[in-house]
Structure formats: C-alpha cells, structure tokens
Design an enzyme around this catalytic site. Structure first.
Site, PDB file in Angstrom:
ATOM      1  N   TRP A 101      49.456  50.503  40.844  1.00  0.00           N
ATOM      2  CA  TRP A 101      48.916  51.861  40.694  1.00  0.00           C
ATOM      3  C   TRP A 101      49.690  52.843  41.558  1.00  0.00           C
ATOM      4  CZ3 TRP A 101      46.760  52.122  36.392  1.00  0.00           C
ATOM      5  CH2 TRP A 101      45.908  51.121  35.925  1.00  0.00           C
ATOM      6  N   ASP A 171      44.476  57.613  46.508  1.00  0.00           N
ATOM      7  CA  ASP A 171      43.765  57.110  45.335  1.00  0.00           C
ATOM      8  C   ASP A 171      42.810  56.034  45.854  1.00  0.00           C
ATOM      9  OD1 ASP A 171      42.911  55.694  43.111  1.00  0.00           O
ATOM     10  OD2 ASP A 171      44.914  55.281  42.328  1.00  0.00           O
ATOM     11  N   LYS A 195      35.298  51.883  38.711  1.00  0.00           N
ATOM     12  CA  LYS A 195      35.407  50.667  39.509  1.00  0.00           C
ATOM     13  C   LYS A 195      34.140  50.464  40.336  1.00  0.00           C
ATOM     14  CE  LYS A 195      39.432  50.522  37.770  1.00  0.00           C
ATOM     15  NZ  LYS A 195      40.736  50.873  38.277  1.00  0.00           N
TER      16      LYS A 195
END
Ligand SMILES: *Cc1c(COP(=O)(O)O)cnc(C)c1O
Length: 360
Positions: A101, A171, A195
């Site tokens: 990511w 993030d 998540k």
C-alpha cells in the site's frame, strides 16, 4: 443464525451489536418511517447522524479543533492521488516504503512530482519497519508519507518517523481506532473504514486546517480538493450515507467499550494469545520481526505451501473464515480487528494446536 469467526483483512468483521441495531432500524429509523438508506443527505435525521459521528470520533481520538474531519469516498487508494494533489507545493515528497500500500501511494505520487523513497523494507519482503530516526529527508519535501500499519505484511510503526519538521501523512486504514493516537504529530491521518470501522465506501481523513487550501496542483478535480469537502462539511455531493451511519454506531460501540485505551488493551490481549502460540509452535511461524508486529494483521506460515492450503481449508470447515494470506504473499493471515472477540482468537489457537498435533 450461524456466525463464523471472520478473520478477513477487509471488508472485515463488525461488532454484532452494531449489526443488530442496524437491522432493528432498517425499516424505520427513529420514527422517520424510512431506512437511513432511503433518506435525503440534507434531511435533519441525516444531519444528526453525520454530526454525531464526527463528534464521537473527535472524542475518541481527542482531535484538536484545528483539524477537520472529512467523510470521503473513493477508497484509501483515491487518497494516494489526493495527498500529492493537495500537498505537493514544491512537487517533492518523501515516502517510506514498507509494503504494497505504501508502494502504491509512492508510485501514484510520482505522477505528480518528485516522490523520493527515503527508506524501504523491500529487501526482506517487507517483514520489518526500517529505522526512521535519521532519514535523509529532502530540505524542500512537502511531506513525509507512511502506511502506519501494513495490512498485507503485518508490520506496524511503533515509533513514528523523525520527519525533521516536515508534515507527516499517514494511511491508517488497518489500524484506525485500534489504540490511542497523538493527532498533533500528524498533518494528515486517513484511512478506508472497511478494515476496522465500518462498511466499504467511506474514507475518513483528519487534516490539519492549514493544509486545506485552494493552492492545489493544477488540474486537481474539484472532488479531490480537500477544501471542497471541508467547506461543505463533507456534504459537497451525496456522501456514502449508510456507511457513515454504521461508522457512527461503531464509534458509539468503542466509546461504550471504554475508548481507545480499552481497545488497545483488548487488541494487545488478543494479539499476545496468537503471537505467543506462534513463538512456541513447532509447525506455525510468524513472518514478521517481533518488535514490528502488528496488533491487527498476523501473517504466519507452516513453511510448506501444501500444508498451508490444507490448513486454510480445514479451518474454513471448522468455522474460521478468510485465513488465507494475501494473494501476493501466500501462507496465512489472521486479521484480528477491534470487533474480533478474544474468544475468536482463543478458539483459533485451539484449532491450530489440534492441526499441529495431527500434522506433526
Ligand atoms: C485496504 C488498504 C488500502 C486500500 O483501500 P481501498 O479502500 O480499497 O482503496 C490502502 N491502504 C491500506 C493500509 C489498506 O489496508
């Protein structure tokens, strides 16, 4: 009704209480005679939902008044573009590459300016967090970027990088609300909620006000300019109303559980049960450097790919879902987010012990 233990990395398990409440309110939300899915985003009822949600996350994270809370769409991935578009005044940024990511964000930023990888753990398949205490951060960097919890590889920054005075952008998709955070250490904290907080379709971005300006890269779409959303209190266009409503319920659930300190204790307890077993097991091994282990995502292997497949299949048959590792890394991964009960982890470890004995 048979609920499984769901170890999915995301979309992921939500608190049962929240799901039940939402079910109860499905046909008639608080006497409105309609579902939250059916109501105007400009209605009084929805105005209360989004305002309460914002206040509750502010309370939970102790968000200072000079930070905006935005409810956005487009997934965390869209912020990979929005971050450079809104922040790259000098067209220069420092990225710490600790997994897929972070790498995607880094690659996306290269489209807009000079994104420099100042540290990486790619040399050991992202199984650790590099030392970020004294990085070579360009003098004119607009920000330093991290992915704080690496969902796929199962590592987490236990100390934030020394940004040498530059704005920190993080993030936090897979560790959002999992433990207390000192918001003032960041310029931008953002994450997809699917998540650890709610249903897919909502991104929450917490941004220091001075970083929200009209001075964005040329060509930045109106919708990706943070100021557009900030000026409209996240209601520039139709927001993901139902998703925000569920997030709000999860905030209240976390408050009821005792807030982020209590969440941290709950998460540490669960993670310890699993990591302690991995450390003593002769069959299963954790794949991450112990000091960098995530509380949320726990990758592990047997060392034999066929046995891994057998484990995932037998676990599924026993009611433990989504234990297969990310398609790019193989093995197994147990995501044990806030809503995973301790009992789920205890039962998983019991099952792993049994599997180990049968396959010794
Ligand atoms: C899942 C994930 C993403 C991607 O989220 P989308 O909402 O699918 O774009 C980005 N960063 C991290 C850390 C993630 O876990």
């Amino acid at each position: 009704m048979a609920r499984v233990y769901n170890f999915s990395a995301g979309p992921a398990v939500l608190p049962e209480e929240v799901l039940k409440e939402a079910a109860d309110e499905m046909m008639d939300y608080k006497g409105t005679g309609m579902s939250v899915m059916e109501m105007s985003h400009r209605s009084k009822a929805f105005d209360n939902i989004i305002k309460e949600a914002e206040q509750d996350i502010r309370d939970l994270m102790n968000i200072p008044d000079n930070y905006k809370v935005l409810f956005l769409q487009g997934g965390a991935s869209q912020q990979f573009s929005a971050v450079p578009m809104n922040l790259m005044k000098n067209k220069k940024a420092a990225y710490i590459v600790t997994g897929q990511w972070a790498k995607k964000a880094y690659q996306e930023a290269q489209r807009y300016g000079d994104a420099v990888a100042v540290a990486s753990s790619a040399d050991k398949t992202f199984s650790y967090i590099p030392d970020c205490s004294d990085l070579d951060i360009p003098e004119d960097a607009d920000y330093v970027y991290i992915c704080e919890n690496n969902t796929i590889y199962g590592t987490k920054f236990k100390t934030l990088p020394n940004t040498k005075g530059k704005t920190l952008v993080a993030d936090v998709s897979s560790c959002f609300l999992s433990e207390p955070v000192d918001v003032e250490k960041y310029g931008v904290i953002y994450g997809g909620v699917q998540k650890n907080i709610g249903p897919a379709g909502v991104v929450i971005a917490i941004i220091r006000e001075d970083l929200i300006t009209d001075d964005v890269l040329e060509g930045t779409p109106t919708m990706l300019k943070w100021k557009t959303q900030a000026d409209a209190d996240s209601l520039y266009n139709t927001p993901p109303c139902y998703g925000i409503y569920i997030c709000g319920k999860v905030f209240k659930w976390i408050k009821k559980m005792g807030g982020l300190e209590a969440m941290k204790a709950h998460n540490e307890k669960k993670a310890k049960i699993l990591y302690d077993f991995l450390d003593e097991s002769k069959l299963f091994k954790g794949t991450v450097t112990p000091e960098d282990r995530s509380l949320m995502n726990v990758p592990f292997v047997t060392g034999d790919a066929d046995l891994d497949v057998k484990f995932v299949a037998e676990a599924k048959a026993a009611g433990f879902e989504n234990l297969k590792g990310h398609r790019t890394v193989g093995g197994m991964r147990a995501s044990i987010y806030n809503a995973m009960p301790i009992e789920g982890v205890e039962k998983l470890v019991e099952f792993m012990k049994k599997f180990e004995a049968e396959n010794a």
